[in-house]
Write a protein that holds these residues in place. Sequence first.
Motif, mmCIF file in Angstrom:
data_model
loop_
_atom_site.group_PDB
_atom_site.id
_atom_site.type_symbol
_atom_site.label_atom_id
_atom_site.label_comp_id
_atom_site.label_asym_id
_atom_site.label_seq_id
_atom_site.Cartn_x
_atom_site.Cartn_y
_atom_site.Cartn_z
ATOM 1 N N ALA A 80 0.832 -1.191 0.000
ATOM 2 C CA ALA A 80 0.000 0.000 0.000
ATOM 3 C C ALA A 80 0.871 1.246 0.000
ATOM 4 O O ALA A 80 0.360 2.353 -0.040
ATOM 5 N N LEU A 81 2.191 1.063 0.062
ATOM 6 C CA LEU A 81 3.071 2.236 0.116
ATOM 7 C C LEU A 81 3.339 2.775 -1.279
ATOM 8 O O LEU A 81 3.128 3.937 -1.562
ATOM 9 N N ASP A 85 11.188 3.930 -3.342
ATOM 10 C CA ASP A 85 12.138 3.162 -2.534
ATOM 11 C C ASP A 85 11.492 1.932 -1.904
ATOM 12 O O ASP A 85 12.169 0.950 -1.630
ATOM 13 N N ARG B 265 7.564 9.413 9.321
ATOM 14 C CA ARG B 265 7.642 8.327 8.358
ATOM 15 C C ARG B 265 6.538 7.288 8.627
ATOM 16 O O ARG B 265 5.864 6.820 7.723
ATOM 17 N N PHE B 268 3.345 8.716 7.729
ATOM 18 C CA PHE B 268 3.261 8.701 6.282
ATOM 19 C C PHE B 268 2.869 7.308 5.786
ATOM 20 O O PHE B 268 1.930 7.150 5.002
ATOM 21 N N ASP B 269 3.581 6.286 6.303
ATOM 22 C CA ASP B 269 3.302 4.921 5.873
ATOM 23 C C ASP B 269 1.884 4.505 6.235
ATOM 24 O O ASP B 269 1.181 3.900 5.418
ATOM 25 N N SER B 270 1.470 4.848 7.456
ATOM 26 C CA SER B 270 0.135 4.381 7.837
ATOM 27 C C SER B 270 -0.943 5.198 7.119
ATOM 28 O O SER B 270 -2.014 4.671 6.807
ATOM 29 N N ALA B 272 -0.573 6.301 4.035
ATOM 30 C CA ALA B 272 -0.609 5.666 2.716
ATOM 31 C C ALA B 272 -1.421 4.382 2.792
ATOM 32 O O ALA B 272 -2.277 4.111 1.951
ATOM 33 N N HIS B 273 -1.137 3.613 3.845
ATOM 34 C CA HIS B 273 -1.821 2.343 4.028
ATOM 35 C C HIS B 273 -3.328 2.551 4.241
ATOM 36 O O HIS B 273 -4.161 1.919 3.593
ATOM 37 N N ARG B 276 -4.981 3.726 1.064
ATOM 38 C CA ARG B 276 -5.022 2.767 -0.050
ATOM 39 C C ARG B 276 -5.845 1.529 0.266
ATOM 40 O O ARG B 276 -6.464 0.960 -0.629
ATOM 41 N N ALA B 277 -5.836 1.116 1.545
ATOM 42 C CA ALA B 277 -6.544 -0.121 1.885
ATOM 43 C C ALA B 277 -8.035 -0.043 1.529
ATOM 44 O O ALA B 277 -8.546 -0.957 0.861
ATOM 45 N N GLN B 315 -6.311 6.873 -7.232
ATOM 46 C CA GLN B 315 -5.089 6.172 -6.834
ATOM 47 C C GLN B 315 -3.859 6.884 -7.390
ATOM 48 O O GLN B 315 -2.856 7.037 -6.711
ATOM 49 N N GLN B 323 4.112 11.019 -3.057
ATOM 50 C CA GLN B 323 5.473 11.280 -3.534
ATOM 51 C C GLN B 323 5.908 12.701 -3.143
ATOM 52 O O GLN B 323 7.024 12.929 -2.695
ATOM 53 N N LEU B 326 6.531 12.835 0.542
ATOM 54 C CA LEU B 326 7.793 12.178 0.870
ATOM 55 C C LEU B 326 8.968 13.110 0.595
ATOM 56 O O LEU B 326 9.905 13.216 1.380
ATOM 57 N N ALA B 334 15.865 8.036 -3.113
ATOM 58 C CA ALA B 334 16.001 6.581 -3.107
ATOM 59 C C ALA B 334 16.869 6.123 -4.271
ATOM 60 O O ALA B 334 16.735 6.606 -5.386
ATOM 61 N N ALA B 335 17.766 5.194 -3.973
ATOM 62 C CA ALA B 335 18.555 4.486 -4.974
ATOM 63 C C ALA B 335 19.097 5.346 -6.108
ATOM 64 O O ALA B 335 18.786 5.115 -7.274
ATOM 65 N N LEU B 379 12.138 8.476 -10.975
ATOM 66 C CA LEU B 379 11.652 9.813 -10.635
ATOM 67 C C LEU B 379 11.958 10.803 -11.751
ATOM 68 O O LEU B 379 11.127 11.651 -12.091
#
Lengths: 226, 486
Positions: A80-81, A85, B265, B268-270, B272-273, B276-277, B315, B323, B326, B334-335, B379
């Motif tokens: 869901a993220l 990354d 963070r 942010f994650d929760s 997003a979760h 989206r859930a 979505q 994004q 973040l 990232a990467a 990106l």
Amino acid sequence: MHILLIEDDAEAAEFLVKGLRESGYEVHHAHDGHDGLQHATEGSFDLVVTDRMLPHVDGLSIIHQMRQQGIATPVLVLSALGTVDDRIRGLKAGGDDYLTKPFAFAELLARIEALLRRSSSGAEATKLKVADLELDLLARRVVRGGREIELTARELKLLEFLMRRVGQVVTRTMLLEGVWDLHFDPQSNLIDVHISRLRQAVDKGSVNPLIHTIRGSGYVLRDSDP
Amino acid sequence: MSAHPEVSAPLAPANLARSTRPAGARGKPDPFNTTAFRLSVGYTLLVTLAVAVTLGSAYLLTQSLITEDVDLIIDTEMKGLNDKFNRSGLSGLTDEINLRIDSWGRVGAVYLLVDKKYDQIAGNVEQWPFKGMPAERRPEFTIETIEPGRRSSHPVRAEVRTLPDGNRLLVGTDISQGQRFSEKFRVATLWGIGLSTLAAALAGFWFSRKLARRVEDVTETCRRIMEGELGRRLPVAGANDEFDALAIQVNRVLDRLEDQTRTVRATFDSAAHDLRAPLHRLRARMDSLLRRSPSLEPAVHESVESALREVDRLQRTLAILLQIALAESGAPLAAPMAIDVGELADELVELFEPVARAQGLTLSSRHSGNTMVHGNRQLLAQLMTNLIENALKYIPSGGWIELSASRLDQGVRLVVSDNGPGIAPEDRERAVQPFARLGNDADTHTSGLGLSLVAAIARLHHARLALESNEPGLRVIVDLPLEQPN
């Protein structure tokens, strides 16, 4: 084919289990990380579909421990993220594919099929042949029924992607990822335009068209006239 | 007068330019331009000066004491011999001199009694060492002596006096021992100064290196933390000194910062979760409805499909918002890896070209020089995609869009230009803010996030973003640095 689904969202899991069973798969549902890890390491499954964020044991730790124990079963990560990354972390941990929620069920189905076929597919061929369509990867030459077809480098790559998955549904996102290496959805109907150009080159005037549109899913290249 | 009122100075909104990194800001400091170096040089000079003054005065004092000692002896003897002359005349003096030479005389004593022509009458030196009477009160000279086996010269300090009868008397002392002592003292003093300077310099260097290293540790740690390694802490040496005190305090601040960042963070994650859930469940439900009920009325079928499209649009918007959030949270890129911006532009132009052509637009790309940067391919591709999609949306048929990449001194410049309606100068800064709607934008399906995502990606890459007029049209300039921190 036996699939292990690790998903803590009961309602979402119910839809997935139902859908997968209807599509002919045998499914076991684990509803938390502990249970999932136990089944993933002890049971014998052809594929594991795991949520990324799970209670007790995280989806990535499950993959990590599977790989550490030498279990090579393909894993599809559902997350869901969906950040850049997060996707990289998922694949780095040993996941084979990554899908951001929400997704179309057809998308999941196509990817499951691709992963299952991949694990049973043989060595890299340098010549691909479907019906009277031939692709020589070394000479970068395409011939349909004895007639040579001029394609751009990208069209060649697109055709190769489809021919390597003959009979398999590929979605637009799979094509964007596999052919263009883009892991996000542009808003335009880009892929449709590119497919239609490829179709013009490959299938035009043929009584046996090879590239088919699967409504609501994507495309498939197959010989429907065996 | 310009035909286009928006042709003004190029705009680089302040909030976009802030991520520009000053060139060379991260370079190591010049080792000669450090507090530690200056301190150690100053310390060395101070020690040298102190030691030189101490040892130098001891040397001078010793020397003058030796000379005074000699002079006192000469004075006493001269007085005694003078008395002898006054009492016993020349013969008495001669006897006294011979006596002193032969038997109980002191070591290193020099006597010479000469007549008016400077010929020897008595004494242990044969030749008058001067031309006439010397001018100094205590002249110095050297005599040659033959000691058993070798010839040597000895420095002598003396006093000369003319006796009442006109004869001249010289009383002196061999000062070679004193001079040897003095010479040794001088060498020892110089060695002392030299060695203590060296010791001070070494100690200063060692101390300043130690100091510099601790400061460097702090600087390096802070830099890494700034770049996102939030788990890093300043080293605590355990010396319980002021550096440790500083490190402990700073580490406390960092602990709290990390906690906050982790909370952000996790939030942010929760978020997003949690966003989206339900979308996921909703989509799954509709998906299942479509698949399991093939006999749905066409109108119902169509409206479920339309709802599905809306979910997908939601979505996509959510993905972009996340994004941006973040990027705003200060998370590191990232990467990052080596990316050829020119090549990527070519690929995207190739991807979009058929769509552009179908709209009657010309989409092209060009690049020159080495356009490699350090960045995130996905990106950067999304940045270009958004700029292209934005242009495709606003440019009327017959227009053109061009992507160009070129090498700058310190980076790579990506320019996406078109000859569309452009953005009015007063709207440009707002255009990169989320949900901005400009002018008479009638398209209700655009979420207005395109350019703000571009700005967020640019910020993540430490790039400078500027919107300019293309006279007419829009020119978006992204100046990417060659290297990303890490």
